[in-house]
Design a protein around this motif. Structure first.
Motif, PDB file in Angstrom:
ATOM      1  N   ASP B 128       7.942   1.673  -1.992  1.00  0.00           N
ATOM      2  CA  ASP B 128       8.678   1.842  -1.126  1.00  0.00           C
ATOM      3  C   ASP B 128      10.020   2.967  -1.286  1.00  0.00           C
ATOM      4  O   ASP B 128      10.440   4.452  -0.497  1.00  0.00           O
ATOM      5  CB  ASP B 128       8.423   2.003   0.030  1.00  0.00           C
ATOM      6  CG  ASP B 128      10.075   1.036   0.219  1.00  0.00           C
ATOM      7  OD1 ASP B 128       9.220  -0.320  -0.058  1.00  0.00           O
ATOM      8  OD2 ASP B 128      10.878   1.187   0.791  1.00  0.00           O
ATOM      9  N   ASP B 129      10.749   2.268  -2.289  1.00  0.00           N
ATOM     10  CA  ASP B 129      11.928   3.025  -1.994  1.00  0.00           C
ATOM     11  C   ASP B 129      11.869   4.626  -2.982  1.00  0.00           C
ATOM     12  O   ASP B 129      13.026   5.570  -2.792  1.00  0.00           O
ATOM     13  CB  ASP B 129      13.215   2.794  -3.183  1.00  0.00           C
ATOM     14  CG  ASP B 129      12.612   2.203  -4.369  1.00  0.00           C
ATOM     15  OD1 ASP B 129      11.389   1.831  -4.463  1.00  0.00           O
ATOM     16  OD2 ASP B 129      13.233   1.340  -5.242  1.00  0.00           O
ATOM     17  N   LEU B 130      11.050   5.577  -4.035  1.00  0.00           N
ATOM     18  CA  LEU B 130      10.584   6.008  -4.379  1.00  0.00           C
ATOM     19  C   LEU B 130      10.026   7.188  -3.783  1.00  0.00           C
ATOM     20  O   LEU B 130       9.569   8.616  -4.210  1.00  0.00           O
ATOM     21  CB  LEU B 130      10.277   5.981  -5.976  1.00  0.00           C
ATOM     22  CG  LEU B 130      11.126   4.996  -7.034  1.00  0.00           C
ATOM     23  CD1 LEU B 130      10.343   5.284  -8.319  1.00  0.00           C
ATOM     24  CD2 LEU B 130      12.421   6.177  -6.610  1.00  0.00           C
ATOM     25  N   GLN B 148       0.055   3.438  -1.821  1.00  0.00           N
ATOM     26  CA  GLN B 148       0.188   1.444  -1.278  1.00  0.00           C
ATOM     27  C   GLN B 148       1.463   0.667  -0.922  1.00  0.00           C
ATOM     28  O   GLN B 148       0.994   0.406  -0.933  1.00  0.00           O
ATOM     29  CB  GLN B 148      -0.616   1.511  -2.542  1.00  0.00           C
ATOM     30  CG  GLN B 148       0.231   0.820  -3.975  1.00  0.00           C
ATOM     31  CD  GLN B 148       0.675  -0.384  -3.197  1.00  0.00           C
ATOM     32  OE1 GLN B 148       0.527  -1.785  -3.204  1.00  0.00           O
ATOM     33  NE2 GLN B 148       1.867  -0.443  -4.013  1.00  0.00           N
ATOM     34  N   SER B 149       2.457   1.798  -1.310  1.00  0.00           N
ATOM     35  CA  SER B 149       3.450   1.004  -0.925  1.00  0.00           C
ATOM     36  C   SER B 149       3.837   1.108   0.666  1.00  0.00           C
ATOM     37  O   SER B 149       3.364   1.332   1.014  1.00  0.00           O
ATOM     38  CB  SER B 149       4.795   2.097  -2.097  1.00  0.00           C
ATOM     39  OG  SER B 149       4.727   3.281  -0.604  1.00  0.00           O
ATOM     40  N   ASN B 150       4.604  -0.525   1.456  1.00  0.00           N
ATOM     41  CA  ASN B 150       4.504  -0.019   2.638  1.00  0.00           C
ATOM     42  C   ASN B 150       5.367   0.883   3.300  1.00  0.00           C
ATOM     43  O   ASN B 150       5.641   2.239   2.612  1.00  0.00           O
ATOM     44  CB  ASN B 150       5.935  -1.561   2.993  1.00  0.00           C
ATOM     45  CG  ASN B 150       5.303  -2.589   2.127  1.00  0.00           C
ATOM     46  OD1 ASN B 150       4.815  -2.709   2.188  1.00  0.00           O
ATOM     47  ND2 ASN B 150       5.877  -3.668   2.141  1.00  0.00           N
ATOM     48  N   THR B 151       4.475   1.682   4.670  1.00  0.00           N
ATOM     49  CA  THR B 151       4.881   2.510   4.942  1.00  0.00           C
ATOM     50  C   THR B 151       6.306   2.534   5.820  1.00  0.00           C
ATOM     51  O   THR B 151       6.234   1.954   6.729  1.00  0.00           O
ATOM     52  CB  THR B 151       4.178   2.648   5.818  1.00  0.00           C
ATOM     53  OG1 THR B 151       2.725   2.515   4.565  1.00  0.00           O
ATOM     54  CG2 THR B 151       4.132   4.346   6.145  1.00  0.00           C
ATOM     55  N   GLY B 198      15.224  -0.684  -0.057  1.00  0.00           N
ATOM     56  CA  GLY B 198      13.665   0.289  -0.268  1.00  0.00           C
ATOM     57  C   GLY B 198      13.840   0.904   1.401  1.00  0.00           C
ATOM     58  O   GLY B 198      14.361   0.486   2.303  1.00  0.00           O
ATOM     59  N   ALA B 199      12.942   1.909   1.729  1.00  0.00           N
ATOM     60  CA  ALA B 199      13.096   2.230   2.601  1.00  0.00           C
ATOM     61  C   ALA B 199      12.477   1.172   3.567  1.00  0.00           C
ATOM     62  O   ALA B 199      12.820   1.584   4.910  1.00  0.00           O
ATOM     63  CB  ALA B 199      12.712   3.970   2.821  1.00  0.00           C
TER      64      ALA B 199
END
Lengths: 290, 453
Positions: B128-130, B148-151, B198-199
């Motif tokens: 999610d950081d990218l 697919q990363s955490n939103t 990460g965000a």
């Protein structure tokens, strides 16, 4: 902060510092002796850690795992030193690129051989407990105490080897005046190989010691260097005696920072490094001063 | 000495810059256990016009590649399902892989490569950081990217784009579930945050405070520790947390980060004084290595999971197909994986969403190679299985699905190499835990975002 919190932070800081010391001292030896910086030390650290994991997995004693973690990277040190021979005495950029290349090759080689899956090494059963001081209501993890004692033993052995043995005299002579040693007919090339063996072996055993307290993947070998970086610069790049106090100071400072400034604790080693670089570019513990 | 120092600093800088990526852009970071076929790498030209290509951005190098195979099996099952059903428009679907080397600066270039190679859409199987960088690219290029990363709110508020679709867990929903379960039901009054930066992990901390205080105004964060995703030695913070003995620890960061956290936590008695909450309670990509060596803290890790892989009675045909295909996958078998991973399910859903969008285009007789057309088609897809009803919310392009809360347990884990399963399960539907527009508007104001709604 309570006394027990401080005591625990001290133990953690010392253990963390000792592992950094082992990694950094291997690099420092090579820098001091050969004027070459081994940027591949992180890869050998992870190599040692993964060798430890697989040795333990094979149900061999942890002591054997530590030995393997030291010996195999040390043997590879001969190869690395051999690769560096053609560029010895040339601009250091060449040796920098070669050691970095070795680092990438080793990390990718480990990925090819063992895959990238995360691995967890079990703590040796006899060290999987705590040393309790009831009066202070504190429990020190036995494994961390083991790291401190074992690493300190290596540090003492390393110092004795340097000051009390013939090999140490040769090493000191090379550091002082390499050409004079060559003129005396001593095989300097062989000594360089031994230096590399010890340097990489120390990196490997640091990784093996750290294996039971960290998840392992081969590609971490490319980032471990960042953790050793402040120790080398605070101690002084070519000052072997500076690595130990620098590692301990930074380890304990980082552990105390985790209590007082939790959000920014991991900035502490780098902040200390920048301050030291500004006032004493040769390192905090270097006799050369600024 | 100056030259030595200069060389050292130059080398350290170079190593630092490349360490995150570790390898050349398209080298693939191949390994015997996680093979990436050369024909699948971005360096190869698009194969032929008889296939439909979907790009996948994923880690093939850097320490974060450690869990890549768990993701890969998921998208391979998604592709397998589409192709077994005859493909789309009479064509088989294939995947092209791109490695951004864990580097935001490379994300845009790799996405552009995918677009230029003829991919119709991209599955973003990276952290999610990218993600915000990819969202900006998607908006600029008007090209569909499925994450697919955490939103995080970086994606749903700050960098919202109609071209970005989120199939991963929503960080706000995560916070709502934890607030309800830990603060509401278990009576926790404080927590310590320990995670990567990460965000979505930052959101998890901030939103847990927000949602927790709605239930108990005195709920507070005692300390916040941010660890690097490359860091494996953080005993100093573990020992501090253990001596603080908070009601709960919100832990973020899987793979080697959680393995180190758990190992060090066990040594400092962390699990004797508190419980750890995260979003991979039964996730095999993170937990297997600990279970294998008898170091998993059963009963003391709680939180979210997304697939009940151990209980067939809770599966319908779709989820059973996913689980069976996952375990039969060659990569899964060669790696000796013991159960499907949550991350694999998210990747499977991402491919499924793109596939349904493509099929909708074909059914409507529209041109799916037009990114605008496919984007609109993905917006309208829906399906239902035993993990909930799935569609993308118009509000934030978040895929809906059920969120499961549970406590890790050893009982029943013996069939999975000791990798934990969950007990005391509570199911939350998306309607219950995803943020409402009013909540998002209010939060956007605190972030200084005024033009989102």
């Amino acid at each position: 902060m309570t006394v027990s919190q401080f005591a625990l932070a001290l133990v953690v800081g010392l253990a963390s510092g000792m592992i950094s010391y082992l990694t950094a001292s291997g690099m420092s030896l090579i820098i001091s002796g050969m004027g070459t910086i081994n940027f591949g030390q992180g890869a050998f650290y992870i190599f040692g850690a993964l060798l430890c994991y697989y040795t333990v997995k094979a149900e061999l004693p942890f002591a054997v795992a530590l030995l393997v973690g030291f010996a195999v990277p040390a043997l590879l040190g001969i190869v690395v030193e051999f690769l560096l021979r053609p560029v010895f005495g040339l601009d250091m950029t060449y040796s920098m690129l070669i050691t970095m290349g070795v680092s990438y090759m080793l990390c990718d080689g480990m990925s090819l051989m063992w895959g990238n899956t995360v691995r967890a090494t079990p703590v040796p059963p006899m060290l999987n407990g705590a040393v309790r001081i009831a009066s202070m209501n504190i429990a020190f993890p036995a494994y961390y105490l083991f790291i401190i004692i074992f690493s300190a033993a290596i540090a003492v052995a390393f110092k004795l080897m340097f000051t009390r043995t013939k090999l140490g005299i040769y090493f000191r002579a090379i550091i002082s005046d390499r050409h004079m040693v060559e003129c005396l007919g001593i095989n300097v090339q062989l000594l360089f190989s031994v230096m590399f063996m010890i340097g990489l072996g120390l990196g490997g055993i640091a990784g093996a010691l750290n294996a039971p307290i960290s998840g392992l993947t081969p590609q971490q070998g490319l980032t471990i260097f960042n953790q050793v970086f402040p120790v080398l610069l605070v101690g002084g790049l070519d000052n072997m005696d500076g690595a130990l106090p620098a590692a301990l100071v930074l380890g304990v400072a980082s552990a105390l920072a985790a209590i007082f400034i939790p959000t920014y604790y991991n900035l502490v080693p780098n902040v200390v490094m920048v301050i030291v670089m500004f006032f004493r570019p040769n390192g905090l513990f270097s006799k050369k001063g600024a | 000495m100056k030259k030595l120092l200069a060389t050292f600093l130059a080398g350290a800088l170079l190593l630092g810059m490349t360490a995150c990526g570790g390898q050349t852009a398209n080298s693939g970071g191949t390994s015997s256990s996680a093979p990436v076929s050369a024909s699948q790498t971005a360096s190869e030209p698009a194969s032929d016009g008889d296939t439909i290509k979907i790009g996948v951005l994923t880690y093939m190098s850097s320490a974060r590649a450690a869990t890549m195979a768990f993701f890969q099996i998921g998208w391979e099952v998604g592709i397998q399902e589409i192709n077994e059903a005859g493909g789309i428009d009479g064509k088989q679907v294939e995947v092209l892989l791109y490695d951004p080397q864990n580097d935001a600066a490379q994300v845009s270039q790799r996405l552009t490569d995918a677009k230029n190679d003829g991919c119709v859409a991209v599955l973003f199987a990276v952290g999610d950081d990218l993600a915000p960088t990819a969202a900006e690219w998607a908006e600029e290029n008007k090209f569909p990217v499925v994450f697919q990363s955490n939103t995080s709110t970086e994606m749903t508020i700050k960098h919202f784009s109609k071209y970005c679709y989120n199939v991963g867990p929503n960080s706000w929903a995560f916070a709502k579930v934890l607030a309800d379960a830990a603060v509401g039901n278990e009576g926790k009054t404080n927590f310590v945050f320990c995670g990567t930066d990460g965000a979505a992990t930052i959101d998890a901390e901030n939103l847990l405070i927000l949602e927790g205080q709605k239930i108990n105004p005195d709920f507070e964060c005692l300390a916040s520790y941010r660890v690097s995703s490359d860091d494996s030695q953080f005993s100093n913070i573990i020992s501090t947390i253990a001596s603080t003995a908070p009601d709960m620890v919100l832990q973020q960061g899987g793979g080697p980060t959680f393995v180190a956290f758990a190992q060090q936590g066990l040594m400092f008695g962390l699990f004797d004084v508190t419980d750890v909450y995260n979003d991979f309670v039964v996730d095999t990509s993170t937990n297997s290595s600990l279970a294998e060596t008898g170091q998993f803290p059963y009963g003391h890790t709680k939180g979210l999971f997304f697939v009940n892989f151990w209980d067939e009675s809770l599966m319908d045909e779709t989820i059973k197909y996913f689980c069976d295909s996952y375990m039969a996958n060659e990569l899964c078998q060669s790696n000796g994986y013991v159960a499907p991973a949550d991350a694999g399910l998210h990747c499977y859903r991402g491919i499924k969403a793109i596939g349904l969008g493509l099929q909708a285009c074909v059914d409507a007789g529209s041109d799916y190679t037009d990114p605008e057309v496919l984007t609109n088609a993905i917006a309208g897809i829906s399906w239902t299985d035993s993990t909930g009803e799935h569609h993308f919310r118009e509000l934030d392009n978040q895929l809906t699905f059920d969120y499961y809360y549970g406590v890790s347990t050893q009982e029943g884990s013996e069939n999975y190499g000791g990798s934990p399963v969950a007990t005391d399960i509570v199911t939350y539907t998306s309607d219950e835990v995803l943020p409402t527009q009013e909540e998002m508007e209010a939060y956007a104001q605190t972030l200084g975002v005024t033009d989102r709604f």
